[in-house]
Scaffold this motif. Structure first.
Motif, PDB file in Angstrom:
ATOM      1  N   ASP A 166      -3.437  -3.797  -1.613  1.00 22.87           N
ATOM      2  CA  ASP A 166      -3.840  -3.916  -0.220  1.00 22.87           C
ATOM      3  C   ASP A 166      -4.166  -5.389   0.029  1.00 22.87           C
ATOM      4  N   PRO A 195       4.338   3.154  -1.374  1.00 17.64           N
ATOM      5  CA  PRO A 195       5.324   3.058  -2.457  1.00 17.64           C
ATOM      6  C   PRO A 195       6.682   2.614  -1.933  1.00 17.64           C
ATOM      7  N   ARG A 241       0.540  -0.946  -6.456  1.00 15.30           N
ATOM      8  CA  ARG A 241      -0.307  -0.763  -5.272  1.00 15.30           C
ATOM      9  C   ARG A 241      -1.161  -1.999  -5.047  1.00 15.30           C
ATOM     10  N   VAL A 278       0.833  -1.207   0.000  1.00 17.89           N
ATOM     11  CA  VAL A 278       0.000   0.000   0.000  1.00 17.89           C
ATOM     12  C   VAL A 278       0.868   1.258   0.000  1.00 17.89           C
TER      13      VAL A 278
END
Length: 99
Positions: free
Chosen positions: A74, A62, A72, A60
């Motif tokens: 999650d 960088p 990206r 989540v």
């Protein structure tokens, strides 16, 4: 009879001497570091990159160490995880809940 290894004191030996990761099998091998933007993930990513691995850092936050490898993701979203690891040959699970 079991095996026993006597290791030197951890502070006297650099961490990378303990790392015994095999070299990637081919140039097309992809390693995915799920949750790999932190300190451990960044260190592992640098080590794997030195060994010639193609990397994807799915997190989540960088990746400061390898922004070109960042996607990206999650880990609470199963579809995002599935998309991030779909073509991986090796998966490193480093994700953690913070704060």
């Amino acid at each position: 009879m079991g095996l026993c290894y006597e290791l030197p004191h951890p502070l006297a030996t650099p961490l990378h001497t303990y790392a015994r990761f095999p070299a990637p099998a081919t140039a097309v091998t992809l390693s995915v570091l799920l949750g790999g933007s932190g300190y451990v993930g960044s260190s592992l990513a640098r080590l794997l990159a030195q060994r010639g691995a193609r990397l994807r850092i799915a997190d989540v936050q960088p990746s400061a160490a390898m922004p070109q490898a960042f996607v990206r993701c999650d880990v609470r979203n199963a579809d995002a995880v599935a998309a991030s690891i779909a073509d991986a040959h090796t998966l490193y699970l480093l994700a953690a809940e913070h704060g």
